[in-house]
Design a protein around this motif. Structure first.
Motif, PDB file in Angstrom:
ATOM      1  N   LEU A 198       0.703  -1.169  -0.139  1.00 16.21           N
ATOM      2  CA  LEU A 198      -0.129  -0.085  -0.064  1.00 16.21           C
ATOM      3  C   LEU A 198       0.821   1.276  -0.052  1.00 16.21           C
ATOM      4  O   LEU A 198       0.666   2.208  -0.645  1.00 16.21           O
ATOM      5  CB  LEU A 198      -0.913   0.006   1.231  1.00 16.21           C
ATOM      6  CG  LEU A 198      -1.907  -1.136   1.398  1.00 16.21           C
ATOM      7  CD1 LEU A 198      -2.578  -1.221   2.643  1.00 16.21           C
ATOM      8  CD2 LEU A 198      -2.976  -1.153   0.149  1.00 16.21           C
ATOM      9  N   LEU A 199       1.974   1.286   0.743  1.00 14.77           N
ATOM     10  CA  LEU A 199       2.856   2.388   0.866  1.00 14.77           C
ATOM     11  C   LEU A 199       3.532   2.539  -0.511  1.00 14.77           C
ATOM     12  O   LEU A 199       3.713   3.695  -0.831  1.00 14.77           O
ATOM     13  CB  LEU A 199       4.034   2.197   1.871  1.00 14.77           C
ATOM     14  CG  LEU A 199       3.540   2.394   3.425  1.00 14.77           C
ATOM     15  CD1 LEU A 199       4.607   1.710   4.336  1.00 14.77           C
ATOM     16  CD2 LEU A 199       3.238   3.741   3.383  1.00 14.77           C
ATOM     17  N   GLN A 200       3.783   1.523  -1.206  1.00 12.41           N
ATOM     18  CA  GLN A 200       4.537   1.524  -2.523  1.00 12.41           C
ATOM     19  C   GLN A 200       3.507   2.185  -3.711  1.00 12.41           C
ATOM     20  O   GLN A 200       3.907   3.084  -4.310  1.00 12.41           O
ATOM     21  CB  GLN A 200       5.060   0.266  -2.929  1.00 12.41           C
ATOM     22  CG  GLN A 200       5.823   0.118  -4.144  1.00 12.41           C
ATOM     23  CD  GLN A 200       6.187  -1.132  -4.481  1.00 12.41           C
ATOM     24  OE1 GLN A 200       5.890  -1.658  -5.682  1.00 12.41           O
ATOM     25  NE2 GLN A 200       7.378  -1.775  -3.804  1.00 12.41           N
ATOM     26  N   ARG A 201       2.215   1.807  -3.645  1.00 14.42           N
ATOM     27  CA  ARG A 201       1.299   2.365  -4.483  1.00 14.42           C
ATOM     28  C   ARG A 201       1.280   3.947  -4.138  1.00 14.42           C
ATOM     29  O   ARG A 201       0.899   4.621  -4.907  1.00 14.42           O
ATOM     30  CB  ARG A 201      -0.018   1.737  -4.320  1.00 14.42           C
ATOM     31  CG  ARG A 201       0.251   0.180  -5.041  1.00 14.42           C
ATOM     32  CD  ARG A 201       0.765   0.164  -6.452  1.00 14.42           C
ATOM     33  NE  ARG A 201       0.199   1.161  -7.464  1.00 14.42           N
ATOM     34  CZ  ARG A 201       0.864   1.425  -8.772  1.00 14.42           C
ATOM     35  NH1 ARG A 201       1.749   0.432  -9.091  1.00 14.42           N
ATOM     36  NH2 ARG A 201       0.343   2.073  -9.297  1.00 14.42           N
ATOM     37  N   GLN A 202       1.185   4.419  -2.858  1.00 11.85           N
ATOM     38  CA  GLN A 202       1.199   5.614  -2.652  1.00 11.85           C
ATOM     39  C   GLN A 202       2.337   6.292  -3.037  1.00 11.85           C
ATOM     40  O   GLN A 202       1.892   7.539  -3.284  1.00 11.85           O
ATOM     41  CB  GLN A 202       0.872   5.793  -1.008  1.00 11.85           C
ATOM     42  CG  GLN A 202       0.587   6.970  -0.648  1.00 11.85           C
ATOM     43  CD  GLN A 202       0.286   7.062   0.957  1.00 11.85           C
ATOM     44  OE1 GLN A 202       0.355   6.114   1.741  1.00 11.85           O
ATOM     45  NE2 GLN A 202       0.035   8.366   1.683  1.00 11.85           N
ATOM     46  N   VAL A 203       3.289   5.951  -2.937  1.00 12.93           N
ATOM     47  CA  VAL A 203       4.458   6.570  -3.578  1.00 12.93           C
ATOM     48  C   VAL A 203       4.306   6.843  -5.097  1.00 12.93           C
ATOM     49  O   VAL A 203       4.705   7.984  -5.469  1.00 12.93           O
ATOM     50  CB  VAL A 203       5.870   5.853  -3.269  1.00 12.93           C
ATOM     51  CG1 VAL A 203       6.969   6.474  -4.055  1.00 12.93           C
ATOM     52  CG2 VAL A 203       6.205   5.435  -1.889  1.00 12.93           C
ATOM     53  N   PHE A 204       3.887   5.804  -5.802  1.00  7.78           N
ATOM     54  CA  PHE A 204       3.425   6.027  -7.190  1.00  7.78           C
ATOM     55  C   PHE A 204       2.573   7.050  -7.420  1.00  7.78           C
ATOM     56  O   PHE A 204       2.890   7.999  -8.267  1.00  7.78           O
ATOM     57  CB  PHE A 204       3.129   4.521  -7.906  1.00  7.78           C
ATOM     58  CG  PHE A 204       4.153   3.780  -8.310  1.00  7.78           C
ATOM     59  CD1 PHE A 204       4.849   3.916  -9.454  1.00  7.78           C
ATOM     60  CD2 PHE A 204       4.337   2.302  -7.868  1.00  7.78           C
ATOM     61  CE1 PHE A 204       5.820   3.048  -9.837  1.00  7.78           C
ATOM     62  CE2 PHE A 204       5.414   1.638  -8.221  1.00  7.78           C
ATOM     63  CZ  PHE A 204       6.204   2.027  -9.307  1.00  7.78           C
ATOM     64  N   SER A 205       1.301   7.044  -6.676  1.00  5.78           N
ATOM     65  CA  SER A 205       0.385   7.973  -6.808  1.00  5.78           C
ATOM     66  C   SER A 205       0.991   9.369  -6.573  1.00  5.78           C
ATOM     67  O   SER A 205       0.609  10.355  -7.327  1.00  5.78           O
ATOM     68  CB  SER A 205      -0.697   7.509  -6.015  1.00  5.78           C
ATOM     69  OG  SER A 205      -1.762   8.564  -6.041  1.00  5.78           O
ATOM     70  N   TYR A 243       8.361   6.592 -15.102  1.00  6.76           N
ATOM     71  CA  TYR A 243       7.517   6.052 -15.975  1.00  6.76           C
ATOM     72  C   TYR A 243       7.905   4.759 -16.225  1.00  6.76           C
ATOM     73  O   TYR A 243       7.168   3.778 -16.415  1.00  6.76           O
ATOM     74  CB  TYR A 243       7.707   7.069 -17.225  1.00  6.76           C
ATOM     75  CG  TYR A 243       6.983   6.323 -18.604  1.00  6.76           C
ATOM     76  CD1 TYR A 243       5.371   6.074 -18.539  1.00  6.76           C
ATOM     77  CD2 TYR A 243       7.839   5.504 -19.515  1.00  6.76           C
ATOM     78  CE1 TYR A 243       5.114   5.436 -19.571  1.00  6.76           C
ATOM     79  CE2 TYR A 243       7.093   4.854 -20.635  1.00  6.76           C
ATOM     80  CZ  TYR A 243       5.825   5.019 -20.601  1.00  6.76           C
ATOM     81  OH  TYR A 243       5.015   4.242 -21.828  1.00  6.76           O
ATOM     82  N   ALA A 244       9.406   4.279 -16.495  1.00  7.28           N
ATOM     83  CA  ALA A 244       9.728   3.167 -16.735  1.00  7.28           C
ATOM     84  C   ALA A 244       9.421   2.234 -15.625  1.00  7.28           C
ATOM     85  O   ALA A 244       9.226   0.758 -16.042  1.00  7.28           O
ATOM     86  CB  ALA A 244      11.180   3.026 -17.244  1.00  7.28           C
ATOM     87  N   LEU A 245       9.213   2.715 -14.369  1.00  4.58           N
ATOM     88  CA  LEU A 245       8.745   1.747 -13.310  1.00  4.58           C
ATOM     89  C   LEU A 245       7.461   1.537 -13.429  1.00  4.58           C
ATOM     90  O   LEU A 245       6.964   0.942 -12.520  1.00  4.58           O
ATOM     91  CB  LEU A 245       9.586   2.344 -12.074  1.00  4.58           C
ATOM     92  CG  LEU A 245      11.036   2.521 -11.807  1.00  4.58           C
ATOM     93  CD1 LEU A 245      11.409   3.024 -10.727  1.00  4.58           C
ATOM     94  CD2 LEU A 245      11.550   0.729 -11.949  1.00  4.58           C
ATOM     95  N   GLY A 246       6.568   2.502 -13.811  1.00  5.16           N
ATOM     96  CA  GLY A 246       5.247   2.334 -13.716  1.00  5.16           C
ATOM     97  C   GLY A 246       4.314   3.872 -13.563  1.00  5.16           C
ATOM     98  O   GLY A 246       3.330   3.699 -13.476  1.00  5.16           O
ATOM     99  N   GLY A 247       5.092   4.796 -13.741  1.00  4.53           N
ATOM    100  CA  GLY A 247       4.659   6.204 -13.783  1.00  4.53           C
ATOM    101  C   GLY A 247       3.574   6.445 -14.998  1.00  4.53           C
ATOM    102  O   GLY A 247       3.463   5.713 -15.992  1.00  4.53           O
ATOM    103  N   SER A 248       2.912   7.441 -14.930  1.00  4.84           N
ATOM    104  CA  SER A 248       1.852   7.609 -15.863  1.00  4.84           C
ATOM    105  C   SER A 248       2.608   8.197 -17.221  1.00  4.84           C
ATOM    106  O   SER A 248       3.580   8.383 -17.247  1.00  4.84           O
ATOM    107  CB  SER A 248       1.201   9.022 -15.400  1.00  4.84           C
ATOM    108  OG  SER A 248       1.645  10.053 -15.401  1.00  4.84           O
ATOM    109  N   GLU A 249       1.909   7.958 -18.298  1.00  3.44           N
ATOM    110  CA  GLU A 249       2.049   8.178 -19.648  1.00  3.44           C
ATOM    111  C   GLU A 249       2.359   9.714 -19.861  1.00  3.44           C
ATOM    112  O   GLU A 249       3.232  10.239 -20.462  1.00  3.44           O
ATOM    113  CB  GLU A 249       0.831   8.027 -20.761  1.00  3.44           C
ATOM    114  CG  GLU A 249       0.789   6.289 -20.727  1.00  3.44           C
ATOM    115  CD  GLU A 249       1.597   5.834 -21.705  1.00  3.44           C
ATOM    116  OE1 GLU A 249       2.554   6.375 -22.392  1.00  3.44           O
ATOM    117  OE2 GLU A 249       1.530   4.445 -21.747  1.00  3.44           O
TER     118      GLU A 249
END
Length: 632
Positions: free
Chosen positions: A24-31, A77-83
């Motif tokens: 959950l923390l990891q997805r929060q970092v992404f967001s 982005y290459a790790l999973g950030g937005s277009e």
């Protein structure tokens, strides 16, 4: 296990379990970074990608710094950030390149002339664009042209002597070697260099062992330039080994052996020079190939060498980077031996200070001085590539008492060469302890710390003090380094935990890792929305990763790649502790049911494949060829 194609097996992850807090923390970092990176770009750049900054910038220094301030956007982005992050990264790269061309530092889209510490730093943006897409025509064409500046293919830019395998000057670029430095070249760097030791030991009235040198004094500055042009402006220095990353980057696009051979030849030349010098890498080589040719025969005292300005860091950084590039492109671990030899050489010179082993950092005419605690970052980086017990022992043998037991939460400021976030490899030692079986709470603690630091950085760049429309860019104390100082892109948690490797070497190292991911549905790089990954086990032929789908309603599918550049190959896999299955190839697809928490233990053959920027859908060598201009 089923197959969706003849080459890519598919694994099913349907086991549900309590949702791990780290996921959950990891997805929060992404967001958070998805939003913060765009807000940061909106605040400091114009729609065309140029930076809201001053209308002139003299001297040769500085074009690396704006690239560094925004370079993590394509890697994110290459790790999973937005277009949108990737789109903005492309625009900003073009904008910075144009703007610093207009200022006068950049020529033909590359620094006209500077050293490879700074070339390496600015080139990280370009390298990360390669990870973002193998098909970017502008990125590919630039890479081909830039490599030509150093491999002899550009007849107008002769930085490299292929016969002697040496770079012709410490300062080089798209205008060729810079054999003479002008007063204007260093004009914007003088106040910064006031806070560094003197570059020479025979400057009148200046303590050769002191920590300051008055570059701002005109008389001293004139004398420094005279001596620099006589002693440090011509010939080769270890710092130039940073160019091997550019060749590896080009190799990842086209796979042409000339890039690999250039890297091996040049690195081997430095191995031979080290052997010739009794096991110590010399820091200055003349145009004839002679050690100390312009420095009274001394192997020390060169530009960014064993004495000035940083000492051992300026040797260890490039030889480590070059060794990693050699291993990546050939699979031959011998290319790490030069870096190992210098770590061992310094360790052999250790002494005890208050119960702590310290090693010399600088060499002067009278011998070794400036003893310091050994930082494990170099040995950890070597171990990550080799999985060698000897490299692990190098990292652990001088572990400073208590220094790396806790996570470093600081956003380190300009001038921090090792550790902290500004050096791009913060908490590397702490990650090493975790991946070797210590500190099970590390993932949660690190991600929570990163989130806290990101929030602090957001507050900082939002403050009135850093309003680009009202601040005094001429007088601001950070000036050219501002964007690095206030960037929200704190990335080490995402890099370490998702990919299974430390963050890249900050002076131009490629981002090496055990895993990489692709979104199977969107056919793009990075973890899919809602998916988190934690690599918690690494051995020479085994790697374990837990994948979590944090969505309670939507299934996700991803493709896992063996190695950042597909250089490894999967051999077996065990899903959630079940029986091991045989697989092969560099890619495995994983289907994750809503709420799935799936652990995969992979067998691997490392360095089994030719590294490339290939994706499961696009081969880098098949992308559009470079545009050829008119011959006039």
């Amino acid at each position: 296990m089923t197959k969706i194609s003849p080459d890519i097996p598919v694994l099913e992850g349907g086991r549900t379990a309590p949702m791990p807090r780290w996921a959950l923390l990891q997805r929060q970092v992404f967001s958070t970074l998805d939003q913060a990176s765009i807000e940061f770009a909106d605040r400091y750049t114009r729609p065309d990608g140029t930076l809201i900054w001053r209308d002139n910038w003299p001297g040769m220094d500085g074009s690396d710094d704006p690239y560094e301030g925004f370079m993590y956007m394509p890697l994110f982005y290459a790790l999973g950030g937005s277009e949108e992050v990737y789109r903005r990264a492309q625009v900003i790269y073009d904008g910075i390149t144009w703007q610093w061309t207009e200022y006068g530092q950049i020529h033909r889209e590359f620094d006209a002339y500077y050293d490879w510490m700074h070339h390496g730093e600015s080139s990280l943006f370009l390298y990360f664009l390669g990870l973002a897409s193998p098909a970017g025509l502008k990125d590919r064409q630039r890479t081909k042209r830039f490599a030509g500046f150093y491999n002899g293919e550009d007849p107008d830019v002769q930085n490299y002597d292929a016969q002697l395998r040496l770079m012709r000057a410490p300062i080089s670029g798209s205008r060729g070697p810079r054999f003479s430095h002008s007063g204007e070249d260093w004009s914007t760097h003088r106040e910064i260099l006031d806070r560094f030791p003197p570059p020479f030991e025979d400057l009148p009235g200046i303590d050769p062992y002191g920590r300051v040198c008055p570059w701002s004094d005109d008389a001293t500055y004139e004398l420094i330039l005279k001596q620099m042009n006589a002693r440090q402006a011509k010939g080769d220095v270890p710092l130039n080994l940073g160019a091997t990353s550019l060749m590896a980057h080009a190799f990842m696009y086209d796979g042409e052996d000339r890039h690999r051979q250039w890297t091996v030849d040049y690195l081997d030349a430095w191995v031979e020079r080290t052997e010739q010098n009794g096991g110590i890498t010399p820091d200055n080589i003349g145009l004839s190939g002679q050690i100390g040719e312009y420095n009274d025969g001394k192997w020390w005292g060169g530009y960014y060498g064993w004495r000035w300005p940083h000492g051992a860091f300026s040797i260890l950084d490039p030889i480590t980077i070059a060794g990693l590039n050699g291993l990546l492109m050939t699979g031959d671990e011998r290319h790490l031996d030069l870096a190992r030899s210098q770590l061992d050489m310094l360790w052999s010179l250790r002494r005890d200070e208050d119960g702590q082993a310290v090693v010399p950092n600088r060499h002067f005419d009278e011998g070794w001085r400036d003893y310091r605690v050994v930082h494990p970052v170099y040995a950890v980086t070597l171990w990550n590539a080799s999985m060698s017990d000897d490299d692990a022992e190098r990292a652990e043998r001088a572990w400073p008492n208590g220094q790396f037991e806790a996570i470093d939460t600081r956003y380190a400021g300009y001038g921090k060469t090792i550790g902290g976030h500004m050096a791009f490899n913060g908490n590397t030692a702490q990650w090493f302890r975790f991946i070797r079986g210590g500190d099970a709470a590390y993932p949660e603690t690190l991600l929570a710390s990163n989130l806290e630091t990101i929030v602090q950085q957001i507050e900082r760049f939002r403050s009135d003090a850093f309003d680009p429309l009202t601040m005094d860019h001429e007088a601001h104390p950070m000036g050219i380094h501002m964007w690095q100082q206030i960037s929200p892109m704190v990335m080490e948690g995402l890099i370490q935990l998702t990919t299974g490797g430390p963050a890249h070497m900050g002076r131009g190292g490629l981002q090496l890792s055990r895993f990489r991911y692709f979104d199977a549905e969107k056919q793009r790089p990075g973890l899919p929305q809602d998916v988190a990954a934690l690599v918690d086990h690494l051995e020479a032929d085994v790697a374990g990763v837990t994948l979590v789908n944090t969505s309670a309603t939507t299934a996700r599918e991803l493709i896992v790649q063996a190695g950042a550049f597909g250089e490894h190959s999967f051999t077996t896999v065990a899903v959630d502790g079940e029986a091991e299955q045989s697989i092969s190839g560099r890619w495995v697809a994983v289907k994750l049911a809503p709420g799935a928490v799936t652990r995969l233990e992979f067998g691997m053959q490392r360095y089994a494949n030719k590294p490339s920027y290939d994706t499961p859908w696009v081969r880098a060598v098949d992308a559009m060829p470079a545009i050829k201009g008119r011959e006039l």
